[in-house]
Motif scaffolding. Structure first.
Motif: not given
Length: 246
Positions: A146-168
């Motif tokens: 959803i995030f990547l499909d939205l019109p946003i000039k500057h975007r970042f991902i926040v994995c906090e709190p990181l609760l498990e292994e994540i593949d981004l």
């Protein structure tokens, strides 16, 4: 343009306060934890006295927040709360008026953004950076498309709190400028493993994305050993790891 991890001038601006717990990452919310000390109900959303801070001037007629500052917005709430819909149009207007400021907000409700954008948003405001929070794989797989499909000039991902292994990996070639990772603070914090942090860092390296290991959290496992890290040392211990990618 929002580009710096540590700008010269930084300001916190909370136009409203309070939030509703929304997903797994909210379980030990620091806002709830802090409010509990003062017998406040964090689930009550209230407009703050400093609501219009970005457009306030001092006695000399100068902006109280000087131009060029980065303004961390709504960090004691969520900018996309339904309960704040009646106030949000005024905040969009302040974003526009103060085009000389860099506004930053993070959200667990990215699926609401498309429905509440202002009419002149188009491909995004140059001075607004939006962070999408993903505390586990399930939330990443739901929110990030959803995030990547939205019109946003500057975007970042926040994995906090990181609760498990994540593949981004599959999401890092869609204009993501940075990934922020951190463990959970507080006495009831869930564990964060250094291996999880390093795996996300490796994914960022492979995709030429900046990476910031923000904090260890309270219960931090490294090389199979559990460390209980005092709140005041969680950021400095993360810095000592020296694994940020700028």
């Amino acid at each position: 343009m929002y580009a710096k991890i540590k700008p010269m001038n930084e300001t916190n601006w909370n136009p409203w306060h309070g939030c509703k717990k929304h997903s797994e990452g909210c379980e030990n919310c620091y806002v709830y934890r802090t409010d509990a000390k003062y017998d406040r109900d964090s689930s009550v959303i209230k407009k703050n006295v400093a609501f219009d801070l970005p457009i306030k001037r001092n006695r000399n007629g100068e902006w109280k927040i000087p131009g060029g500052s980065t303004v961390y917005t709504c960090f004691t709430s969520d900018f996309l709360l339904p309960e704040a819909d009646e106030w949000r149009s005024e905040t969009w207007a302040m974003f526009r008026e103060r085009s000389d400021l860099n506004f930053v907000f993070i959200t667990k409700r990215i699926d609401r953004l498309g429905a509440v954008l202002p009419d002149d948003w188009h491909e995004g405001y140059d001075n607004v950076a939006i962070g999408c929070t993903c505390e586990n794989q399930a939330r990443a797989d739901y929110r990030l498309p959803i995030f990547l499909d939205l019109p946003i000039k500057h975007r970042f991902i926040v994995c906090e709190p990181l609760l498990e292994e994540i593949d981004l990996s599959r999401y890092l070639n869609g204009g993501i400028e940075r990934v922020v990772v951190g463990g959970e603070s507080g006495d009831n914090a869930r564990i964060c493993k250094y291996d999880w942090v390093l795996k996300i860092r490796g994914q960022c390296l492979e995709n030429s994305v900046r990476f910031w290991f923000k904090q260890t959290g309270f219960r931090f496992i490294k090389d199979g050993k559990l460390y209980l890290i005092n709140r005041k040392h969680q950021h400095s211990q993360a810095r000592k790891a020296d694994i940020n990618i700028k």
